[in-house]
Design a protein around this motif. Structure first.
Motif, PDB file in Angstrom:
ATOM      1  N   SER A 137      19.431  25.781   2.801  1.00 52.13           N
ATOM      2  CA  SER A 137      20.275  26.634   1.961  1.00 52.13           C
ATOM      3  C   SER A 137      20.807  27.786   2.799  1.00 52.13           C
ATOM      4  CB  SER A 137      19.486  27.157   0.770  1.00 52.13           C
ATOM      5  OG  SER A 137      18.628  28.192   1.171  1.00 52.13           O
ATOM      6  N   ARG A 138      21.855  28.410   2.310  1.00 53.85           N
ATOM      7  CA  ARG A 138      22.489  29.494   3.055  1.00 53.85           C
ATOM      8  C   ARG A 138      21.543  30.675   3.278  1.00 53.85           C
ATOM      9  NH1 ARG A 138      25.740  28.574   6.790  1.00 53.85           N
ATOM     10  NH2 ARG A 138      25.684  30.594   7.774  1.00 53.85           N
ATOM     11  N   PRO A 139      20.818  31.143   2.249  1.00 54.78           N
ATOM     12  CA  PRO A 139      19.919  32.281   2.498  1.00 54.78           C
ATOM     13  C   PRO A 139      18.880  31.977   3.569  1.00 54.78           C
ATOM     14  CG  PRO A 139      20.196  31.961   0.149  1.00 54.78           C
ATOM     15  CD  PRO A 139      20.866  30.804   0.815  1.00 54.78           C
ATOM     16  N   ARG A 395      21.918  41.571  -0.830  1.00 56.84           N
ATOM     17  CA  ARG A 395      22.735  40.833  -1.793  1.00 56.84           C
ATOM     18  C   ARG A 395      21.932  39.684  -2.413  1.00 56.84           C
ATOM     19  NH1 ARG A 395      26.727  39.966   1.714  1.00 56.84           N
ATOM     20  NH2 ARG A 395      26.210  37.764   1.921  1.00 56.84           N
ATOM     21  N   VAL A 396      21.317  38.893  -1.561  1.00 60.62           N
ATOM     22  CA  VAL A 396      20.580  37.730  -2.073  1.00 60.62           C
ATOM     23  C   VAL A 396      19.385  38.189  -2.911  1.00 60.62           C
ATOM     24  CG1 VAL A 396      19.152  35.767  -1.417  1.00 60.62           C
ATOM     25  CG2 VAL A 396      21.323  36.162  -0.274  1.00 60.62           C
ATOM     26  N   TYR A 399      20.519  39.086  -6.283  1.00 54.97           N
ATOM     27  CA  TYR A 399      21.018  37.973  -7.088  1.00 54.97           C
ATOM     28  C   TYR A 399      19.892  37.059  -7.538  1.00 54.97           C
ATOM     29  CZ  TYR A 399      23.790  33.974  -8.518  1.00 54.97           C
ATOM     30  OH  TYR A 399      24.339  32.950  -9.251  1.00 54.97           O
ATOM     31  N   SER A 400      18.949  36.796  -6.652  1.00 51.97           N
ATOM     32  CA  SER A 400      17.895  35.845  -6.999  1.00 51.97           C
ATOM     33  C   SER A 400      16.626  36.191  -6.238  1.00 51.97           C
ATOM     34  CB  SER A 400      18.359  34.421  -6.672  1.00 51.97           C
ATOM     35  OG  SER A 400      17.254  33.573  -6.497  1.00 51.97           O
ATOM     36  N   GLU A 403      15.161  33.259  -4.078  1.00 52.56           N
ATOM     37  CA  GLU A 403      15.866  32.954  -2.840  1.00 52.56           C
ATOM     38  C   GLU A 403      15.700  34.092  -1.839  1.00 52.56           C
ATOM     39  OE1 GLU A 403      19.507  30.460  -3.019  1.00 52.56           O
ATOM     40  OE2 GLU A 403      19.649  31.285  -5.025  1.00 52.56           O
ATOM     41  N   SER A 430      13.329  26.231   0.805  1.00 55.40           N
ATOM     42  CA  SER A 430      14.562  25.829   0.107  1.00 55.40           C
ATOM     43  C   SER A 430      14.265  24.728  -0.899  1.00 55.40           C
ATOM     44  CB  SER A 430      15.590  25.240   1.085  1.00 55.40           C
ATOM     45  OG  SER A 430      16.197  26.220   1.849  1.00 55.40           O
ATOM     46  N   HIS A 434      14.040  24.845  -5.041  1.00 56.01           N
ATOM     47  CA  HIS A 434      14.913  24.008  -5.863  1.00 56.01           C
ATOM     48  C   HIS A 434      14.090  23.156  -6.821  1.00 56.01           C
ATOM     49  CE1 HIS A 434      17.990  21.304  -7.131  1.00 56.01           C
ATOM     50  NE2 HIS A 434      17.346  20.290  -6.613  1.00 56.01           N
ATOM     51  N   TYR A 436      11.086  23.777  -7.807  1.00 55.15           N
ATOM     52  CA  TYR A 436      10.439  24.656  -8.778  1.00 55.15           C
ATOM     53  C   TYR A 436      11.398  24.949  -9.920  1.00 55.15           C
ATOM     54  CZ  TYR A 436       7.887  28.612 -10.682  1.00 55.15           C
ATOM     55  OH  TYR A 436       7.205  29.441 -11.514  1.00 55.15           O
TER      56      TYR A 436
ATOM     57  N   PHE B 131       3.177  22.606  -9.293  1.00 51.95           N
ATOM     58  CA  PHE B 131       4.500  21.979  -9.312  1.00 51.95           C
ATOM     59  C   PHE B 131       4.821  21.258  -8.012  1.00 51.95           C
ATOM     60  CE2 PHE B 131       5.435  25.921  -7.194  1.00 51.95           C
ATOM     61  CZ  PHE B 131       6.449  25.597  -6.340  1.00 51.95           C
ATOM     62  N   TYR B 479      24.308  24.267  -6.320  1.00 55.98           N
ATOM     63  CA  TYR B 479      23.299  24.802  -5.419  1.00 55.98           C
ATOM     64  C   TYR B 479      23.555  24.299  -4.018  1.00 55.98           C
ATOM     65  CZ  TYR B 479      20.426  20.566  -5.140  1.00 55.98           C
ATOM     66  OH  TYR B 479      19.958  19.317  -4.873  1.00 55.98           O
ATOM     67  N   PHE B 480      22.723  24.755  -3.092  1.00 56.48           N
ATOM     68  CA  PHE B 480      23.051  24.553  -1.686  1.00 56.48           C
ATOM     69  C   PHE B 480      23.401  23.117  -1.317  1.00 56.48           C
ATOM     70  CE2 PHE B 480      18.380  24.472  -1.898  1.00 56.48           C
ATOM     71  CZ  PHE B 480      18.067  23.330  -1.174  1.00 56.48           C
ATOM     72  N   ASP B 514      23.126  28.928  -7.400  1.00 57.29           N
ATOM     73  CA  ASP B 514      22.242  29.621  -6.457  1.00 57.29           C
ATOM     74  C   ASP B 514      23.054  30.472  -5.492  1.00 57.29           C
ATOM     75  OD1 ASP B 514      23.145  28.036  -4.415  1.00 57.29           O
ATOM     76  OD2 ASP B 514      21.189  27.263  -3.839  1.00 57.29           O
ATOM     77  N   ALA B 515      22.361  31.202  -4.600  1.00 54.65           N
ATOM     78  CA  ALA B 515      23.047  32.170  -3.738  1.00 54.65           C
ATOM     79  C   ALA B 515      24.054  31.485  -2.819  1.00 54.65           C
ATOM     80  CB  ALA B 515      22.030  32.950  -2.912  1.00 54.65           C
ATOM     81  N   THR B 516      23.720  30.278  -2.332  1.00 56.54           N
ATOM     82  CA  THR B 516      24.651  29.557  -1.477  1.00 56.54           C
ATOM     83  C   THR B 516      25.934  29.233  -2.235  1.00 56.54           C
ATOM     84  OG1 THR B 516      22.708  28.548  -0.462  1.00 56.54           O
ATOM     85  CG2 THR B 516      24.827  27.592   0.086  1.00 56.54           C
ATOM     86  N   LEU B 518      27.055  30.695  -4.920  1.00 57.88           N
ATOM     87  CA  LEU B 518      27.756  31.929  -5.276  1.00 57.88           C
ATOM     88  C   LEU B 518      28.652  32.359  -4.117  1.00 57.88           C
ATOM     89  CD1 LEU B 518      28.094  34.374  -7.222  1.00 57.88           C
ATOM     90  CD2 LEU B 518      26.313  35.495  -5.887  1.00 57.88           C
ATOM     91  N   GLU B 519      28.082  32.340  -2.911  1.00 56.93           N
ATOM     92  CA  GLU B 519      28.846  32.708  -1.722  1.00 56.93           C
ATOM     93  C   GLU B 519      30.081  31.815  -1.584  1.00 56.93           C
ATOM     94  OE1 GLU B 519      27.473  32.615   2.765  1.00 56.93           O
ATOM     95  OE2 GLU B 519      26.135  33.863   1.570  1.00 56.93           O
ATOM     96  N   ARG B 547      23.220  36.342 -14.600  1.00 63.96           N
ATOM     97  CA  ARG B 547      23.043  36.560 -13.170  1.00 63.96           C
ATOM     98  C   ARG B 547      24.361  36.832 -12.463  1.00 63.96           C
ATOM     99  NH1 ARG B 547      19.532  31.936 -10.762  1.00 63.96           N
ATOM    100  NH2 ARG B 547      19.574  33.167  -8.862  1.00 63.96           N
ATOM    101  N   THR B 551      27.809  40.606  -9.677  1.00 63.55           N
ATOM    102  CA  THR B 551      28.080  40.037  -8.357  1.00 63.55           C
ATOM    103  C   THR B 551      29.537  40.285  -7.986  1.00 63.55           C
ATOM    104  OG1 THR B 551      28.798  37.921  -9.243  1.00 63.55           O
ATOM    105  CG2 THR B 551      26.456  38.162  -8.777  1.00 63.55           C
TER     106      THR B 551
END
Lengths: 598, 598
Positions: A137-139, A395-396, A399-400, A403, A430, A434, A436, B131, B479-480, B514-516, B518-519, B547, B551
């Motif tokens: 993922s990006r983060p 930022r991340v 937002y979450s 993440e 990552s 996801h 979860y 989980f 998501y990502f 997710d953050a990815t 969103l970006e 959420r 942003t």
């Protein structure tokens, strides 16, 4: 044009597409871009090779044939392939382990690493497995890159100060500092500090000063990008003068002039086995970085990038590096942006860059040896500190939270335990995050908004409900990660007092039901049948229904499949008005009638 | 009652819940179940210890204290904890490697393995990470268990025939067969073959014959389950007689009478490090198997299972095994079903089973030594062959080709390359398949069904469209893994001729951004702004909207957020009736007005 419309060999050789339309105007644009990129690539190639723990010339070798291969096989018109900071750091970590174990010398190991990495990319490309990069993922990637930037900067202290430092994690590097600091060479530190200061100010103020002097923003930006090579030239002069005055400054030393050697990576099973895993990680990280920048630049030109073809292009380039004395390479972010801004129009710009590097090697090799290491290190430090993206963390995190934690964990493990563990922790987090998220999907018991055909969450809206009919909406595909959640949900509903007579699953948000979930639904159906509760499905999507047809679930469904929740409501709510003296009769009347939905 | 309603220490000690209501009636039920399970567990414990490459008594030791610990900490009223086939096979693989490397003897290594495995389970439980077992899909688990069944059966040929065989994969076992077959001991083979035949026929015909003789189905089922211990007793008599006649049959040999020794797993860094990874895999596989059967049985009684508490229960049990001369254990499928059928009502049945094992060890230890290995092997073979679930392969293959391939790949890699690689390939394929599916989500461009507020796929239905307004519906969370897909989708739409003036994303199936993603949406918004195309969102769900507020996306959205697709249509379609002379004005009038949606 997408990959599916092209035919082999054009499918595998994008050059056959763009090459046919090549013109003098494109040539001019590509040549100019290549000139600027060459001037930028020379110090980067030398410096990243040093970062990887290899002789500086290795970086130049890795900037020749590989670039030609990418021109043949790659699909991005802007990507500048060659040695790159993060990949070089990962290479250093892998080579360190090899030399510690005494398996091979760094140069030999780097060739094997490039070959393995190229092979992995090539196979992934041929199998069209570009989607596998989605594991990152990006983060997590940002956390990893930021940590790499910090690690690289810390590792360069050795050249900046002229001291002895080694290690692959921040604690080991910092622990040596108090001891090593006594060995500082004043001349080296002056050159290093001066270069750092100069590069830093040019990077942050150069553009506005140049624009102030009347240059166009584009030219100003371009000149700022060339600051490293100018600083290095200046530093080389100063270092020469200092040496003449008796202050010794470390320089990179002999650069063999001429063509790269033909090298065959050595077949040594234990070496290959040890390097396989690092090669996988290097391939993935290098590819993700490369494809991200290529994609962003393609979008800006309205072009389309084929991620699978990029795998092939980078795979070919790495294999070329392996046979010409090189090291693992990939597309670099800053160079690609410069390449794009300078007007590169086709992958041919890469081939011209290779030509430029070759000319530099043939004509200027004797001069390169005088470049001071401290200044090269300063160019690295200034470049990599821009990789550290602190605002992204804020930022991340906002937002979450989840993440944000993954991002921080990746940063910290990379800094404290090294790049390989760091990236693995990142990938793991990552995926875990996801899973979860989807393993506890949003769900709601819904009721009818009076007088409409709409159904909404009973806890959020004033809706009409029926004690005999429970309607559950799950806002997620049903698959192996969340079957237990559905089971829990249904268990809660059917154990209430009085238990419902009918349970409707509203499936509008369910895009897939996988084999695990199907098995669970069958068990659920069986269990509800035993306790006399009807199980109904509503709003099943076309593709989901297509796959459910022919399964045991529909054949034995203890209820009906309704086109809409409203239809289910009308039919089941109607039943409730008759007294419930014969629940079993009511249930048996609801035999499967799912043909209506097709 | 869920875990969140309970308070510590009751939260961590379920016995404080069920123990308060314990009664004489429950005691009677539990005692009967314990008696039957004990008779079943004795041969299994001996046989699975042998399977793991350990002295048979290890299996008995692992069936004492661990069961008491599970009674204290576990939450399932039916689970029968102890040595189990698949986990023992995995233990054998791990111990083999340790002895090959000469790091430790199997008994020492087994203690460390149990300790590590228990520690991992305990930590996962305390961190509420139940989980994580979702990493394993059902088809992959079935593939793995089936392969394990085949591997176990093949490994038992050695005892059945009295020959020398060793190895952890099918090819190595089969390769030795032609050579080894010359060493067959006729007496052993007769005992082994006879036991196999007897057990096999009792398993497949015994129940109906006993019911024919007037037994109730439940009693008949119970008696059939006791066939192994009766067969073993019979075989011991025959082997004794054969020995008296001069035909030597291998028996399990000395079983020390009395309490298990107190053992402290040895601290040996290299050993621990080598065993860590096998311990992780053993923990996961053992836990998934255990929780699946416990869940299925809980559901049949309308009870609820707390997966995190199960981690703690099994973790405690394994640590208990480590300090009392045991081996890694988990909840066994067949024993648990018998426990349930025999009427076990609380985890106390497990403690009584431990008591039963203790009595057997104190009173019958001298007799156990005479049990023929061939017959024990036969009980294993008959038990594990039922793990091979061929119909599941056909079912899954028909339902989903991708999952079928994952299942087959898991089966084949487990058979050919061993259990550890097999389970890793399985986990990897589960995840890859899921990511592959969600990375190419179902999506559609939709249009309005004339005269309604409904919007449907333009390729499936006769709908009203507007060349200026493109409405895209993505049937998956963003998501990502799927951001690149969305990018491609939008690129295709905006490059058509004429390009649309407005693009609406209908978000009814989007549960998470997710953050990815969103970006990416922010970049997309920026890009569309540059080319003068408005980006609008419709039907954004409450949690997603919560959420997004705050942003950069909403702050700079080049368009509006609409409550419904219909609302978007009304407003944007209306614009189209005015001539498009000033696209920039039309765009700028669509400023962000997302407050309406809250």
């Amino acid at each position: 044009m997408t990959q599916h419309e092209r035919r082999a060999p054009r499918r595998w050789l994008p050059i056959l597409d763009w090459g046919r339309h090549y013109s003098g105007r494109l040539l001019g644009d590509d040549l100019l871009a290549a000139l600027i990129v060459t001037l930028m690539l020379v110090p980067q190639a030398l410096a990243y090779a040093m970062l990887a723990g290899l002789p500086p010339v290795t970086g130049l070798y890795a900037s020749l044939l590989p670039l030609l291969l990418y021109t043949l096989l790659g699909s991005s018109s802007s990507l500048s392939v060659g040695p790159m900071a993060v990949v070089s750091l990962m290479t250093a970590a892998a080579l360190n382990r090899i030399t510690d174990q005494g398996l091979a010398d760094p140069v030999t190991a780097a060739l094997v690493l490039a070959l393995l990495s190229g092979g992995i990319l090539l196979v992934m490309g041929l199998c069209r497995m570009g989607f596998l990069v989605n594991f990152l993922s990006r983060p997590v990637m940002t956390g990893f890159i930021s940590a790499s930037g910090i690690l690289i900067a810390a590792s360069q202290l050795k050249h900046l100060l002229g001291i002895e430092l080694s290690g692959a994690t921040l604690p080991t590097l910092l622990a040596q500092l108090p001891e090593a600091i006594h060995g500082i060479s004043p001349a080296t530190m002056s050159i290093g500090g001066g270069s750092l200061l100069l590069l830093w100010s040019v990077r942050h103020r150069g553009r506005s000063i140049l624009q102030h002097c009347g240059l166009s923003p584009r030219s100003a930006g371009m000149l700022v990008r060339l600051a490293p090579i100018m600083t290095i030239a200046l530093a080389a002069l100063i270092a020469g003068a200092a040496g003449w005055l008796g202050h010794q400054v470390a320089v990179i030393g002999e650069i063999p002039a001429g063509l790269p050697p033909l090298t065959l990576p050595q077949w040594q099973p234990e070496l290959w086995q040890t390097l396989l895993w690092p090669a996988v990680l290097i391939s993935i990280v290098g590819y993700v970085e490369s494809v991200s920048v290529a994609q962003a630049l393609a979008v800006r030109r309205g072009e389309r990038l084929d991620p699978d073809q990029e795998l092939i292009g980078l795979g070919g380039a790495n294999m070329a590096a392996a046979v010409t004395g090189g090291m693992p390479i990939t597309g670099g972010f800053s160079r690609s942006v410069v390449n794009f801004d300078a007007g590169a129009r086709t992958p041919a710009a890469g081939a011209f860059t290779a030509l430029g590097i070759l000319l530099v090697m043939l004509l200027f090799a004797p001069w390169l040896r005088e470049l001071p290491m401290a200044t090269l290190a300063a160019t690295i430090v200034v470049a990599v500190l821009s990789l550290v993206d602190l605002p992204a963390f804020v930022r991340v995190w906002r937002y979450s939270r989840g993440e944000g934690i993954a991002m921080l964990a990746t940063l910290l493990t990379t800094l404290l335990l090294g790049v390989e563990i760091g990236i693995l922790v990142g990938v793991g987090m990552s995926l875990a995050l996801h899973l979860y998220g989807t393993s506890r999907p949003h769900s709601a018991e819904v009721g009818r908004i009076p007088g409409t055909e709409h159904f909404r969450n009973i806890h959020r809206h004033a809706v009409e409900t029926d004690a005999h009919v429970a309607i559950l909406r799950v806002d997620e595909s049903l698959y192996f990660a969340n079957v237990r959640y559905l089971e829990d949900l249904v268990t809660t509903v059917i154990h209430r007092e009085p238990p419902p007579r009918d349970l409707v699953l509203a499936c509008q948000a369910i895009n897939v039901i996988d084999a695990t979930a199907l098995e669970n639904l069958e068990a659920l159906n069986q269990r509800l049948k035993e306790v006399g509760i009807g199980l109904h499905l509503a709003e099943v999507k076309g593709p989901v229904m297509d796959r459910l047809n022919g399964t045991g679930l529909l054949a034995s469904l203890n209820g009906q499949v309704f086109l809409s929740t409203f239809e289910a409501w009308c039919q089941l709510h109607g039943h409730a008005s008759t007294p419930l003296t014969h629940p079993d009769i009511a249930t048996s009347s609801l035999t499967s009638d799912h043909t209506a939905v097709r």
